[in-house]
Design an enzyme around this catalytic site. Structure first.
Site, PDB file in Angstrom:
ATOM      1  N   GLY A  91     -11.087   5.738  -3.119  1.00 42.15           N
ATOM      2  CA  GLY A  91      -9.861   5.050  -2.743  1.00 42.15           C
ATOM      3  C   GLY A  91      -9.485   4.036  -3.789  1.00 42.15           C
ATOM      4  O   GLY A  91     -10.128   3.939  -4.828  1.00 42.15           O
ATOM      5  N   GLY A  92      -8.429   3.305  -3.490  1.00 45.28           N
ATOM      6  CA  GLY A  92      -7.967   2.304  -4.432  1.00 45.28           C
ATOM      7  C   GLY A  92      -8.987   1.204  -4.657  1.00 45.28           C
ATOM      8  O   GLY A  92      -9.032   0.585  -5.711  1.00 45.28           O
ATOM      9  N   MET A  93      -9.827   0.978  -3.679  1.00 44.95           N
ATOM     10  CA  MET A  93     -10.762  -0.138  -3.791  1.00 44.95           C
ATOM     11  C   MET A  93     -12.098   0.287  -4.383  1.00 44.95           C
ATOM     12  O   MET A  93     -12.848  -0.526  -4.883  1.00 44.95           O
ATOM     13  CB  MET A  93     -11.042  -0.722  -2.418  1.00 44.95           C
ATOM     14  N   GLY A  94     -12.408   1.543  -4.264  1.00 40.17           N
ATOM     15  CA  GLY A  94     -13.697   1.985  -4.765  1.00 40.17           C
ATOM     16  C   GLY A  94     -14.080   3.283  -4.090  1.00 40.17           C
ATOM     17  O   GLY A  94     -13.271   3.891  -3.381  1.00 40.17           O
ATOM     18  N   VAL A  96     -16.228   5.712  -1.531  1.00 37.93           N
ATOM     19  CA  VAL A  96     -16.828   5.623  -0.207  1.00 37.93           C
ATOM     20  C   VAL A  96     -17.962   6.638  -0.119  1.00 37.93           C
ATOM     21  O   VAL A  96     -17.800   7.792  -0.533  1.00 37.93           O
ATOM     22  CB  VAL A  96     -15.780   5.904   0.891  1.00 37.93           C
ATOM     23  N   LYS A 113     -18.426   1.481   1.651  1.00 36.42           N
ATOM     24  CA  LYS A 113     -17.354   1.342   0.679  1.00 36.42           C
ATOM     25  C   LYS A 113     -17.903   0.538  -0.476  1.00 36.42           C
ATOM     26  O   LYS A 113     -18.204  -0.653  -0.319  1.00 36.42           O
ATOM     27  CB  LYS A 113     -16.171   0.627   1.342  1.00 36.42           C
ATOM     28  N   ASP A 206      -3.035  -2.881   5.849  1.00 36.20           N
ATOM     29  CA  ASP A 206      -3.033  -1.722   4.957  1.00 36.20           C
ATOM     30  C   ASP A 206      -3.146  -0.436   5.762  1.00 36.20           C
ATOM     31  O   ASP A 206      -3.914   0.459   5.437  1.00 36.20           O
ATOM     32  CB  ASP A 206      -4.185  -1.853   3.944  1.00 36.20           C
TER      33      ASP A 206
END
Lengths: 980, 191
Positions: A91-94, A96, A113, A206
């Site tokens: 994902g955009g954050m990292g 999973v 995550k 989000d």
């Protein structure tokens, strides 16, 4: 090279590379023996290797950076108390990962995550602790729980969540081919979970399809509740959204741009309404299978503007027309989605529950609470989205169309009129609907495009009703005129006239309205005779009749065209008539009165009645302000008028203020390419160039010129006017050659456009003559000047200040040619004219005094000269400021006069004041500066400081020679001889 | 076939592959290539430095669907990466050629991902591609290394493992291939 040879090269290359650089060459030579070619090959490869250290050191394209791959080779899969199993997604954050407890204390699977390194979460763990209570309390069957959080040994933060084995909700709906009802039920469960979180004071921030998984049992689970807030930079928590920079910079995005709400993008407080917006986007997607906003391929700025400003299409419009799925979505569901997606948070559903309940009502067949946008609401928004000027045009379009309908109601059979009204209404409504982005290929139409659409359709839409078609064409044509799109207006108006001509029953008013719109067209195109003819036709139609209002309109137009032709007296007569009519018809405080006053002011100005013009403008301005408020075209217009009058009266500060205010208003009203803005810029440039602010003046004039060249036909007089102004500015910049060319071009435009008699032609000739004279083409200059004086006398009569100005220039020329007696005579006439029209303290009057003083000095009458100059100097200082070049020049003349009278001490004091000013304003070898130095030397000599004088003269002589200043050189030589 | 159908098909083939149907991978590749192409096209349409990371995320998503969802055996993984590297090379070079024909003589300016903002690195992809073709005839393995390094961003260790060679060998081959390419490209420039 074949592969065998290459292998040889490689073997040597590899070995050499192991060696110290200094030993390599020797090694290669030895190893290759006789094979020179091989040696060279290896050597050059080694050399390339030295330079190639950074070559290809970054991948050109990177597939799957970071975590999944680092674990590709069997590395540690242990993360804190968890054992990583396999990657689940990116994902955009990292990334999973699926994981389980290493110690077996928790049987179930978890999702971990693993966040990007660059996420600034130094205090993530601490923050997690503080949020933990709240998040732990978030126990809901449709919310995946946040279990734990921590950081890896390298300081990389991670979050541990309940693992949900399922598909994103949109994929789920698609692959399971859920019915509309099922989709809505599923969506309502999501709403329930969101509502529950909201009650626990947690906003998701989000929400998106990929965060809502549906498991095998068909139950949705919301992921990442509280995560966005947890990961947000400190300042972001408890209110503000992330700024665009924070989202797109190196830091992480605490939200996904494509599902962000306007308030998040605008850095405004994030509330539960933010999640409602996200739910709206989700519902849109579930209903249509498509995103509400198409942002693919857009830059961040474009995305932000799309989300913050554009209305999404109605969901149903994305579904195939005529299908049942489209019909099911049309109406209620469209309305509900629209309400959830409103730009203003307070206009959305109050809560997720509210949204859910309205969907329930829809499912139960009850009327939903959300109301579709009313026509007024819709129209109001349409207008607000656009700047005033364009919006006003749109409003005008609507109201005029309605007016057309009403007109027809009055004059036609009732049933026929009814039909017409309906038709006009439908036309109008259709147009407004075409402002809907979905019809306009996914983007919003501007008013201009709307108008273009109307203009296209009007040719066919009312083809069987010429009268109606003509009035619609008239309306659209007028709106085009108001947008300065004369080319588009022309054919419509022409056609309207043709349509009406053979219809005897049509109201005279409508016919004449078309005539006047055409007249305006001609007026703006510079075809004044035709325009006058048309206006006179309209005046004649109403003269003596009852329709005095129509008469007034016609008179206003007529006076305008007369004024354009330079026939000011006739124009004032017609204009005054119109003003009286307007006052008696509408009372003293009416728009029409204001317009009449404004026209009158223009005419008074043209006549040279500046005070009267200023008065009329002031009255019109006051009236406009009380009628419309500050931000209105009329206010800007009157400010312009006032500024012109005040400029002419020498009150430049007042004028400048007025123009800047007008410009501010117009910039709020119009696009930059509007001719009104160009006009104000032109006027402001004209004002500034008189002062010392040439840069700004030139910039403004160039902007005005660009717009005018763009908008008007080649050869239009307004282009000529701005060229002329630019010439004046170039002249002030000592670019006489450039000034000459610009004035010549201006004259070449203005003469054919306006005719021999027109004042502007006289002005342009005058300006050209000035440049010619400065280029020492005295014969050409004098000829032009005398032509311009004839022109001014013809246009203004003997009393006009402009005439004085031209006469003054003639005086300057005569003086230059040392025809002093003639010069003095001309100047004296100028002074009389100026004192009468402008008063004794006016700067223009002071200029004449200065000029007479110069002639008197040259003819050996210094004491007379001194009297005049002492009157002029304080006016210059007051008007231009004490460091202006005019003040410098004036002081120099004064020093000369004092020197002539052998009052050397006073003279020295004066020349010492003049020199620094001249230095600041003129280039080194300018005649004025050299002349002033010669004068200073003479004064020094007079004071007995002969050696100082000699030194200065020698220096001046050198400078004059170096720059070919023969006149000054001769002067200096003569002065040197005088020293003895 | 439109993208969403493709995606659906990819999912189906992945499942088949996961169930042990080896043929599925062969069918998968062209679809994945198409998907990669689509993503890469989006990527390159933007050509804004601030966006360089975004498409990698997209490609990664696809990658993860392939690699992450099911256990992948060693051979398949090598196959996959080799395939990806070649595909990306072709996509980028095609794009560069497309650009060149539309804008003659103007080599693509490719921005290295990490330093997009401050150190634009000009890379003539077409020349690189031509050189790689020459190298292919000389020593194909070196081309694989360059491809894996440049078009998938694998680390040398990973490349070594995939190609089943030692890290030292991989490094040596890389160094000589890189030096040769550098010389080749610079000579071309001069010539």
């Amino acid at each position: 090279m074949n592969s065998r040879r290459w292998e040889e090269v490689l073997a040597l290359f590899d070995q050499a590379r192991e060696l110290e650089p200094t030993e390599r060459i020797a090694f290669v030579r030895e190893a290759t023996g006789e094979d020179r070619e091989l040696a060279e090959e290896v050597r050059s490869l080694l050399e390339a290797d030295d330079s190639a250290a950074r070559f290809l050191d970054k991948p050109l394209f990177e597939l799957a950076p970071d975590e999944p791959r680092t674990l590709l080779a069997e590395g540690s899969r242990r993360l804190g108390a968890y054992l990583l199993d396999r990657p689940l997604g990116q994902g955009g954050m990292g990334a999973v990962w699926l994981a389980s407890r290493a110690d077996g204390s928790y049987q179930g699977k978890v999702a971990i995550k693993l966040l990007h390194r660059d996420i600034n979460t130094s205090n993530l763990v601490a923050r997690f602790e503080s949020e933990r209570q709240i998040l732990a309390g978030l126990q809901h069957p449709h919310i995946a729980r946040l279990l734990d959080g921590g950081a890896t040994e390298e300081g990389r933060p991670y979050l541990v969540m309940e693992f949900v084995d399922g598909d994103p909700i949109d994929t789920y709906c698609q692959t399971h081919d859920l019915s509309l009802r099922d989709r809505l039920e599923l969506f309502r469960k999501v709403c329930g979970a969101v509502q529950f979180a909201h009650q626990n004071l947690v906003v998701h921030r989000d929400l998106k399809a990929s965060n809502i998984l549906v498991n095998r049992d068909g139950e949705p689970k919301l992921l990442d509740f509280g995560v966005a807030k947890l990961l947000a930079p400190e300042g972001w928590i408890g209110g503000g959204g992330a700024t665009a920079a924070a989202m797109t910079g190196t830091g992480m995005a605490p939200m996904t741009l494509s599902v962000a709400s306007p308030e998040q993008l605008r850095n405004q407080p994030v509330t539960t309404a933010t999640d409602v917006h996200a739910l709206g986007l989700l519902l849109f997607r579930l209903l249509t299978g498509q995103p509400a906003f198409t942002i693919e391929g857009q830059s961040t700025e474009e995305i932000i503007s799309t989300i913050c400003e554009r209305e999404p299409p109605l969901p149903s419009t994305l579904l195939a027309p005529g299908t049942s799925s489209r019909r099911l979505v049309e109406g209620d569901l469209d309305t509900i989605v629209r309400k959830a997606l409103r730009k203003k948070p307070t206009r959305r559903f109050v809560s997720a529950q509210g949204l859910s309940e309205d969907l329930e009502r829809h499912l139960l067949g009850l009327p939903v609470r959300s109301r579709p946008d009313t026509f007024g609401y819709r129209w109001g928004k349409f207008v607000r989205r656009h700047r005033w000027g364009v919006a006003a045009a749109a409003t005008a379009l609507a109201s005029l169309l309605l007016f057309t309908a009403l007109l027809l109601v009055q004059q036609r059979r009732v049933d026929g009129a009814r039909r017409s009204t309906d038709e006009v209404n439908r036309f109008l409504t259709d147009l407004l609907y075409s402002a809907d982005p979905h019809i306009a290929k996914g983007r919003e139409l501007t008013v201009r495009e709307l108008l273009d659409a109307a203009a296209l359709r009007v040719w066919s839409d009312f083809a069987d009703q010429p009268e109606l078609q003509a009035s619609a064409m008239l309306t659209i044509g007028k709106v085009y005129q108001s947008l300065s799109e004369f080319e588009k207006a022309g054919p419509l108006l022409q056609r309207a006239q043709e349509l009406l001509a053979p219809l005897p029953w049509v109201d005279q008013r409508l016919k004449m309205e078309v005539v006047r719109a055409l007249a305006k067209q001609k007026l703006l195109a510079g075809e004044y005779e035709l325009a006058e003819q048309l206006y006179r036709q309209s005046v004649a139609a109403f003269e003596g009749g009852k329709e005095r209002e129509q008469l007034e309109r016609s008179l206003v137009g007529l006076s305008a065209v007369l004024a354009r032709q330079g026939r000011h007296e006739e124009a004032v007569t017609q204009s005054s008539r119109a003003l009286d009519l307007a006052r008696s018809l509408f009372g003293p405080r009416h728009r029409r009165v204001e317009e009449s006053l404004n026209s009158l002011a223009v005419l008074q100005y043209s006549q040279g009645a500046y005070s009267e013009a200023a008065d009329s403008s002031q009255q019109a301005l006051d009236l406009a302000l009380s009628l419309h408020g500050e931000i209105h075209p009329s206010v800007a217009n009157n400010l312009n008028g006032m500024a012109r009058a005040k400029t002419a009266l020498g009150e430049s500060e007042v004028a400048e203020k007025a123009l800047r205010r007008a410009l501010r208003i117009q910039e709020q009203l119009y696009e930059d390419s509007h001719t009104d803005i160009a006009a104000t810029r032109h006027n402001l440039a004209a004002l500034l160039f008189e002062g010392t602010r040439l840069d700004e003046a030139e910039a403004l004039a160039l902007q005005a010129l660009a717009v005018r060249r763009d908008t008007y036909e080649e050869g239009h007089s307004q282009i000529g006017e701005t060229l002329d102004l630019l010439g004046l500015i170039r002249y002030q910049r000592h670019d006489v050659r450039g000034a000459y060319d610009l004035h010549a071009e201006a004259l070449a435009i203005l003469l054919p456009a306006l005719g021999e008699e027109h004042e502007f032609v006289a002005v342009a000739r005058h300006n050209l003559s000035r440049a010619a004279i400065a280029l020492e083409r005295y014969t050409e200059g004098e000829k032009l000047l005398r032509q311009s004086i004839v022109g001014f006398r013809a246009a203004y009569g003997d009393e006009h200040p402009q005439l004085a100005f031209a006469l003054n220039s003639l005086g300057v020329l005569l003086r230059k040619q040392e025809r002093f007696a003639q010069a003095e005579e001309v100047y004296r006439e100028v002074l009389r004219l100026r004192e009468r029209s402008l008063g004794s303290d006016h700067v223009a009057t002071a200029v004449v005094r200065n000029n007479i003083a110069v002639v008197l000095q040259l003819t050996g009458k210094p004491s007379e000269a001194e009297v005049l100059l002492r009157q002029a100097l304080p006016v210059f200082e007051r008007t231009f400021g004490s460091t202006h070049r005019n003040v410098g020049t004036c002081l120099k003349t004064m020093a000369q006069i004092l020197s002539d009278q052998e009052r050397y001490t006073e003279a020295e004091e004066t020349i010492l004041r003049a020199l620094p000013i001249l230095q600041d304003n003129y280039p080194e070898a300018h005649g004025k500066r050299l002349g002033a130095q010669v004068l200073k030397a003479e004064i020094l000599h007079g004071l007995g400081r002969t050696e100082q004088a000699r030194e200065l003269l020698n220096q001046t002589l050198r400078m004059a020679r170096a720059h070919g200043r023969t006149k000054e050189e001769a002067k200096a030589q003569e002065a040197l001889r005088n020293l003895g | 076939m439109n993208p969403s159908q493709d995606a659906h098909e990819i999912t189906r083939l992945l499942d088949a592959w996961g169930d042990g149907n080896r043929w599925a991978l062969d069918e998968l590749m062209p679809l994945v290539a198409a998907e990669l192409r689509r993503l890469a096209k989006n990527y390159m349409l933007r050509e804004r430095p601030s966006h360089t990371l975004e498409p990698t995320a997209l490609v990664n998503e696809l990658y993860l669907r392939l690699v992450g969802r099911r256990d992948m055996n060693w051979k398949d993984r090598a196959h996959f990466f080799a395939f990806s590297a070649t595909t990306m090379r072709r996509i980028l070079v095609d794009h560069a050629r497309g650009k060149r024909t539309s804008k003659r003589g103007d080599g693509i300016q490719w921005l290295p991902l990490d330093e997009a903002m401050d150190q634009p690195q000009e890379m003539d992809l077409i020349a690189l591609d031509d050189a790689l073709k020459t190298l292919e005839a000389m020593r194909a393995r070196q081309v694989r290394i360059i491809e894996l390094r440049c078009f998938t961003g694998l680390k040398m260790q990973e490349i070594a493992e995939l190609l089943e060679i030692s890290l030292a060998t991989a490094n040596r081959e890389w160094a000589s291939a890189r030096a040769w390419l550098y010389r080749e490209l610079n000579m071309r420039e001069r010539g």
